[in-house]
Design a protein around this motif. Structure first.
Motif, PDB file in Angstrom:
ATOM      1  N   ILE A 111      28.562 -39.382  45.406  1.00 60.49           N
ATOM      2  CA  ILE A 111      27.769 -38.945  46.556  1.00 60.49           C
ATOM      3  C   ILE A 111      26.737 -37.957  46.050  1.00 60.49           C
ATOM      4  N   ILE A 112      25.464 -38.316  46.254  1.00 61.01           N
ATOM      5  CA  ILE A 112      24.401 -37.485  45.679  1.00 61.01           C
ATOM      6  C   ILE A 112      23.375 -37.127  46.751  1.00 61.01           C
ATOM      7  N   LYS A 113      22.843 -35.898  46.653  1.00 60.94           N
ATOM      8  CA  LYS A 113      21.765 -35.465  47.550  1.00 60.94           C
ATOM      9  C   LYS A 113      20.461 -35.528  46.763  1.00 60.94           C
ATOM     10  N   LEU A 114      19.401 -36.010  47.398  1.00 60.75           N
ATOM     11  CA  LEU A 114      18.108 -36.090  46.702  1.00 60.75           C
ATOM     12  C   LEU A 114      17.022 -35.439  47.539  1.00 60.75           C
ATOM     13  N   GLU A 115      16.088 -34.776  46.861  1.00 62.77           N
ATOM     14  CA  GLU A 115      14.920 -34.227  47.542  1.00 62.77           C
ATOM     15  C   GLU A 115      14.084 -35.386  48.098  1.00 62.77           C
ATOM     16  N   ASP A 163      23.492 -38.849  50.218  1.00 62.08           N
ATOM     17  CA  ASP A 163      24.042 -37.928  51.226  1.00 62.08           C
ATOM     18  C   ASP A 163      22.896 -37.204  51.933  1.00 62.08           C
ATOM     19  N   SER A 164      22.738 -37.475  53.236  1.00 62.01           N
ATOM     20  CA  SER A 164      21.675 -36.789  53.984  1.00 62.01           C
ATOM     21  C   SER A 164      22.209 -35.611  54.782  1.00 62.01           C
ATOM     22  N   GLY A 165      23.398 -35.143  54.440  1.00 66.50           N
ATOM     23  CA  GLY A 165      23.898 -33.913  55.070  1.00 66.50           C
ATOM     24  C   GLY A 165      25.177 -34.105  55.850  1.00 66.50           C
ATOM     25  N   VAL A 166      25.845 -32.960  56.112  1.00 63.93           N
ATOM     26  CA  VAL A 166      27.091 -32.948  56.882  1.00 63.93           C
ATOM     27  C   VAL A 166      26.727 -32.652  58.329  1.00 63.93           C
ATOM     28  N   ASP A 194      26.350 -38.063  56.474  1.00 61.05           N
ATOM     29  CA  ASP A 194      25.421 -39.129  56.808  1.00 61.05           C
ATOM     30  C   ASP A 194      25.100 -39.845  55.484  1.00 61.05           C
ATOM     31  N   LEU A 195      25.643 -41.068  55.288  1.00 67.90           N
ATOM     32  CA  LEU A 195      25.569 -41.714  53.974  1.00 67.90           C
ATOM     33  C   LEU A 195      24.823 -43.048  54.015  1.00 67.90           C
ATOM     34  N   GLU A 196      24.089 -43.322  52.943  1.00 64.25           N
ATOM     35  CA  GLU A 196      23.441 -44.633  52.764  1.00 64.25           C
ATOM     36  C   GLU A 196      23.779 -45.132  51.359  1.00 64.25           C
ATOM     37  N   ARG A 197      24.246 -46.376  51.254  1.00 61.60           N
ATOM     38  CA  ARG A 197      24.565 -46.900  49.912  1.00 61.60           C
ATOM     39  C   ARG A 197      23.273 -47.174  49.151  1.00 61.60           C
ATOM     40  N   ILE A 198      23.166 -46.648  47.937  1.00 61.38           N
ATOM     41  CA  ILE A 198      21.949 -46.864  47.140  1.00 61.38           C
ATOM     42  C   ILE A 198      22.234 -47.654  45.864  1.00 61.38           C
ATOM     43  N   ALA A 199      23.497 -47.903  45.553  1.00 54.92           N
ATOM     44  CA  ALA A 199      23.848 -48.769  44.409  1.00 54.92           C
ATOM     45  C   ALA A 199      25.311 -49.161  44.530  1.00 54.92           C
ATOM     46  N   GLY A 200      25.644 -50.293  43.899  1.00 56.01           N
ATOM     47  CA  GLY A 200      27.044 -50.723  43.896  1.00 56.01           C
ATOM     48  C   GLY A 200      27.387 -51.525  45.137  1.00 56.01           C
ATOM     49  N   PRO A 260      34.291 -40.385  53.415  1.00 56.78           N
ATOM     50  CA  PRO A 260      33.446 -39.233  53.757  1.00 56.78           C
ATOM     51  C   PRO A 260      32.466 -39.506  54.892  1.00 56.78           C
ATOM     52  N   ALA A 261      32.296 -40.789  55.280  1.00 54.34           N
ATOM     53  CA  ALA A 261      31.442 -41.082  56.442  1.00 54.34           C
ATOM     54  C   ALA A 261      32.206 -40.874  57.749  1.00 54.34           C
TER      55      ALA A 261
END
Ligand code: SAM
Length: 329
Positions: free
Chosen positions: A92-96, A123-126, A134-140, A159-160
């Motif tokens: 789970i990663i947060k990106l700018e 991860d767009s935040g808790v 708030d999660l979006e799959r970006i790989a796998g 975690p969602a």
């Protein structure tokens, strides 16, 4: 000489993986066996084990940095985060904002550096009182539901749907090692029950009451209790402030709701036996943590003293999550 902790061999693998997940285990030196113990090189004191220094053999650190493999413009490379969470086989990663167009390349790079991962989530935040992500799959492939391993336990979670923090593994073990035989323990904000599970596996409490508002947390917790064959946890769905009044006096209360646990402190202390301890989590400005600790008990209508304050993890550039151990007098 290298800073290390001395861990009994039989706890070796569970401690090693928890330290690796929390980023405390150093990979530039080898673990060394000494008598019935393992000396594990650490970057900081995780608490709970004897801290020492030893002459450990250096080793080449393997290339594990996903940033080297992420295809992002050179001028944005400095924005790639140095850390991310791993829960089971999910990263789970947060990106700018500026990195969002490159998120799939970042996700793919993470999968390549870690063969244990199945999927990577942005991860767009808790959000909300259940503190879910708030999660979006970006790989796998697949969903964010997974089984996380911690100190010899398997913990199903998503975690969602329910909050889970893998970075609290060493804090959970620290609390478990404080629990004496027969203690009554209450976890007011239990989630999928990681604190109760670690306490029951590594100590001998009389009963552990686990409370959470989120019905999804209950489903995962009951699965976890069954999967790990634990029998001393009673799980209660509801508002901790209302539920706790109906429970027996406790020897120990865990309050892992760092945004607002302080507002529940009078209720927790009212349910704590004389000599019992409340482990309260709080998010604080690092410059104000001392002042907060000094005035913590002012206006609390129960006699108590602050026993220990410890920083658990960084929350933002200026804030950290702390745990405050408060003893009922
Ligand atoms: C930060 S999480 C902690 C979860 C768990 N202790 C862990 O380590 O994974 C806080 C939890 O408190 C729950 N919660 C929030 N307000 C609550 C309340 N008033 N009573 C009981 N649970 C509450 C949320 O649903 C969430 O699962």
């Amino acid at each position: 000489m290298v800073m290390c902790i001395r861990v009994p061999k039989k706890e070796g693998e569970t401690v090693r993986s928890a330290l690796a997940e929390s980023g405390i285990l150093r990979s530039d030196h080898r673990i060394k066996a000494e008598g019935g113990f393992l000396l594990m090189p650490v970057s900081s004191d995780p608490g709970g084990w004897e801290l020492t220094e030893a002459d450990l053999e250096p080793q080449e650190a393997a290339e594990k940095d996903y940033r080297a493999l992420s295809e992002v413009p050179a001028e944005l490379r400095h924005l790639l985060p140095g850390s991310y969470d791993i829960i089971g086989d999910v990263a789970i990663i947060k990106l700018e904002q500026e990195l969002l167009p490159y998120r799939h390349s970042v996700g793919g790079a993470l999968l390549r550096v870690s063969s244990n991962l199945r999927t990577v989530m942005l991860d767009s935040g808790v959000k909300g009182e259940f503190r879910v992500r708030d999660l979006e799959r970006i790989a796998g492939s697949g969903t964010s539901e997974t089984v996380h391993r911690e100190f010899g336990l398997r913990m199903a979670t998503d975690p969602a749907k329910v909050y889970f923090n893998p970075r609290l593994a060493t804090e959970r073990m620290r609390v478990a090692r404080l629990v004496r035989e027969g203690e009554i323990v209450i976890d007011m904000f239990a989630g999928v029950a990681p604190f109760p599970l670690v306490i029951c596996r590594h100590a001998r409490p009389g009963r552990v009451y686990a409370i959470d508002l989120n019905p999804a947390a209950r489903e995962f917790a009951l699965r976890n209790i069954e999967m790990n064959r634990i029998d001393r946890i009673e799980y209660i769905t509801g508002d901790a402030r209302e539920v706790i009044g109906g429970l027996p006096q406790a020897d120990r209360i865990v309050m892992n709701l760092p945004q607002m646990a302080y507002s529940f402190l009078p209720d927790a202390l009212a349910r704590t036996r004389t000599g019992g301890t409340v482990h309260m989590h709080a998010i604080l400005e690092r410059t104000e943590a001392g002042a907060f600790a000094d005035s913590l008990l002012e206006g609390i209508p129960h006699p108590a003293r602050l026993d220990r304050v410890s920083e658990l993890k960084t929350y933002s550039p200026t804030m950290s999550v702390y745990v405050l151990d408060i003893v009922r007098c």
